[in-house]
Design a protein around this motif. Structure first.
Motif, mmCIF file in Angstrom:
data_model
loop_
_atom_site.group_PDB
_atom_site.id
_atom_site.type_symbol
_atom_site.label_atom_id
_atom_site.label_comp_id
_atom_site.label_asym_id
_atom_site.label_seq_id
_atom_site.Cartn_x
_atom_site.Cartn_y
_atom_site.Cartn_z
ATOM 1 N N GLU A 112 -15.576 -4.804 -9.972
ATOM 2 C CA GLU A 112 -16.655 -5.506 -9.273
ATOM 3 C C GLU A 112 -16.507 -7.019 -9.401
ATOM 4 O O GLU A 112 -16.681 -7.758 -8.421
ATOM 5 N N LEU A 113 -16.199 -7.481 -10.604
ATOM 6 C CA LEU A 113 -16.067 -8.920 -10.828
ATOM 7 C C LEU A 113 -14.941 -9.504 -9.984
ATOM 8 O O LEU A 113 -15.121 -10.525 -9.305
ATOM 9 N N ILE A 114 -13.789 -8.867 -10.004
ATOM 10 C CA ILE A 114 -12.644 -9.393 -9.251
ATOM 11 C C ILE A 114 -12.910 -9.336 -7.756
ATOM 12 O O ILE A 114 -12.583 -10.270 -7.019
ATOM 13 N N GLU A 115 -13.531 -8.259 -7.292
ATOM 14 C CA GLU A 115 -13.864 -8.159 -5.869
ATOM 15 C C GLU A 115 -14.791 -9.291 -5.432
ATOM 16 O O GLU A 115 -14.573 -9.940 -4.408
ATOM 17 N N ALA A 154 -8.394 -5.483 -0.590
ATOM 18 C CA ALA A 154 -7.828 -5.322 0.750
ATOM 19 C C ALA A 154 -8.930 -5.206 1.789
ATOM 20 O O ALA A 154 -8.873 -5.848 2.856
ATOM 21 N N GLN A 155 -9.946 -4.415 1.510
ATOM 22 C CA GLN A 155 -11.057 -4.262 2.448
ATOM 23 C C GLN A 155 -11.820 -5.568 2.622
ATOM 24 O O GLN A 155 -12.209 -5.935 3.740
ATOM 25 N N ILE A 172 -12.990 -10.615 5.871
ATOM 26 C CA ILE A 172 -13.174 -12.068 5.822
ATOM 27 C C ILE A 172 -12.271 -12.800 6.796
ATOM 28 O O ILE A 172 -12.700 -13.743 7.470
ATOM 29 N N ILE A 173 -11.029 -12.402 6.893
ATOM 30 C CA ILE A 173 -10.031 -13.188 7.632
ATOM 31 C C ILE A 173 -10.371 -13.321 9.109
ATOM 32 O O ILE A 173 -9.941 -14.277 9.772
ATOM 33 N N ASN A 206 -7.696 1.669 8.106
ATOM 34 C CA ASN A 206 -7.394 0.860 9.292
ATOM 35 C C ASN A 206 -7.552 -0.635 9.022
ATOM 36 O O ASN A 206 -8.176 -1.373 9.794
ATOM 37 N N LEU A 207 -6.961 -1.081 7.920
ATOM 38 C CA LEU A 207 -7.053 -2.495 7.534
ATOM 39 C C LEU A 207 -5.907 -3.259 8.200
ATOM 40 O O LEU A 207 -4.903 -3.587 7.577
ATOM 41 N N THR A 208 -6.093 -3.579 9.456
ATOM 42 C CA THR A 208 -5.006 -4.154 10.268
ATOM 43 C C THR A 208 -5.083 -5.665 10.418
ATOM 44 O O THR A 208 -4.220 -6.262 11.061
ATOM 45 N N ASN A 209 -6.102 -6.304 9.828
ATOM 46 C CA ASN A 209 -6.230 -7.755 9.964
ATOM 47 C C ASN A 209 -5.455 -8.511 8.891
ATOM 48 O O ASN A 209 -5.353 -9.740 8.943
ATOM 49 N N ILE A 210 -4.957 -7.795 7.904
ATOM 50 C CA ILE A 210 -4.232 -8.408 6.797
ATOM 51 C C ILE A 210 -2.764 -8.010 6.842
ATOM 52 O O ILE A 210 -2.389 -7.012 7.463
#
Length: 381
Positions: free
Chosen positions: A22-25, A78-79, A84-85, A116-120
């Protein structure tokens, strides 16, 4: 896939480890927005994007103590970056995941594809983490992308030659220092390779390490001292924060150490850590001792409460400020905040009003329009 293979790939995460996720996220969320929104200043070009490196990423998912499937750091980050990007056209988020287990890397890859994380942009590797870092070529990105390296071994094992280059580029490093491994294992180490692992991690002989292992703070101080030696530049450009993680029975497991060369980084990390822990510096169970009032007979006769160096509260920040600055006249509020900005544990951002309230209620602080502070509890005032 067999049940045995499932168990090997998807491991259990204890509550303190889930809190680390949680902290790192939360930190990556705010770090990325800050860097991606930077468009240049004082002759410096703006950022082209962020690079997140997790050299011990595991499979992306874990089981909690009840057997529920939960997302680990890699998948959470990743999510988050994938979402964000999209708010920063023309900029990129590059994620580099490495784990020595090919099966775990393949599982992480399948989870990211399923989401479906296609923006990164995602790069997958399966190597020994230190060999991976030593062979990672980021020359073309160094001046354009800010990096965040997560170095998260499951035991006290730090290869400083692998980590050092990342301490000295435009970026940040988070190191998980497994204090519990050293406290338990150094005195019992017999095999040469195990002894070498400890001596390389702490840059000391095994006898010294065993002696330090009796004091968890000495072990962590040793790691911080090595970071300071390895990180080039002036002392003003070395900012290190450290936060402990405990079991339910108050056993110290590890310290999460954040290193950066910009004060904004440490300010952000401390604020996120305190918010994650519920407005204190750890989840250690203090059994309510922080609420027990005591008279400071050696000082100014002020009623205060005990301080636990493993779990600070807002009242401890106020105590620190009062003891350090009570005789300064004039004392400016900006002096206090500048001090807290560089402190390894105490935050200023996000807690300024709470700190002022604690200074008023305990130490009779008066805040004036000219930016000065006066303590009415100091003898002779």
């Amino acid at each position: 896939m067999s049940k045995q293979m499932d168990t090997e790939i998807i491991t259990e995460a204890k509550p303190h480890t889930i809190k680390k996720f949680e902290l790192i996220e939360r930190y990556v969320d705010e770090w990325a927005r800050k860097i991606l929104g930077y468009n240049g200043k004082d002759g410096r070009n703006g950022s082209k994007g962020v690079i997140y490196i997790d050299c011990m990423c595991n499979s992306g998912v874990y089981l909690d103590e009840k057997g529920n499937l939960i997302n680990g750091t890699a998948l959470r980050v990743a999510q988050k970056l994938n979402d964000i990007i999209t708010n920063y056209p023309g900029k990129n988020a590059i994620l580099i995941f490495n784990d020595i287990s090919e099966q775990r890397i393949e599982h992480l890859k399948s989870e990211i594809e399923k989401a479906n994380l296609t923006n990164i942009q995602v790069v997958y590797r399966s190597e020994d983490c230190d060999s991976f870092l030593k062979g990672l070529d980021l020359d073309e990105y160094k001046s354009k992308f800010n990096t965040l390296l997560l170095y998260d071994p499951y035991k006290a094992a730090i290869d400083w030659d692998a980590v050092t280059p990342f301490l000295n580029i435009w970026g940040e490093v988070i190191i998980n220092h497994m204090v519990s491994d050293t406290s338990r294992g150094a005195s019992q180490a017999k095999k040469k390779d195990v002894i070498v692992r400890y001596t390389e991690t702490y840059q000391e002989d095994i006898a010294t390490i065993i002696k330090m292992g009796k004091d968890k703070h000495q072990l962590n101080d040793a790691i911080i001292a090595i970071i300071n030696k390895r990180k080039t530049g002036s002392s003003q450009n070395k900012y290190i924060a450290s936060f402990p993680f405990f079991t339910r029975t108050n056993g110290l497991v590890y310290n999460l150490i954040h290193c950066c060369s910009n004060v904004e980084g440490i300010k952000l990390f401390k604020r996120v850590a305190w918010k994650t822990f519920g407005d204190k510096s750890s989840l250690k169970n203090t059994h309510g001792n922080e609420l027990q009032l005591q008279l400071d007979l050696n000082g100014d006769g002020v009623l205060d409460s005990p301080t636990d160096e493993d779990c600070y509260f807002i009242k401890d920040i106020a105590k620190y400020i009062y003891n350090k600055y009570k005789h300064d006249n004039p004392l400016y509020l900006k002096t206090i905040y500048a001090d807290l900005d560089e402190h390894p544990v105490f935050p200023s951002d996000g807690y300024k009003n709470d700190i002022k309230d604690a200074l008023r209620s305990t130490y009779g602080a008066e805040f004036h329009r000219d930016g000065t502070v006066k303590f009415s509890t100091v003898k002779g005032v």
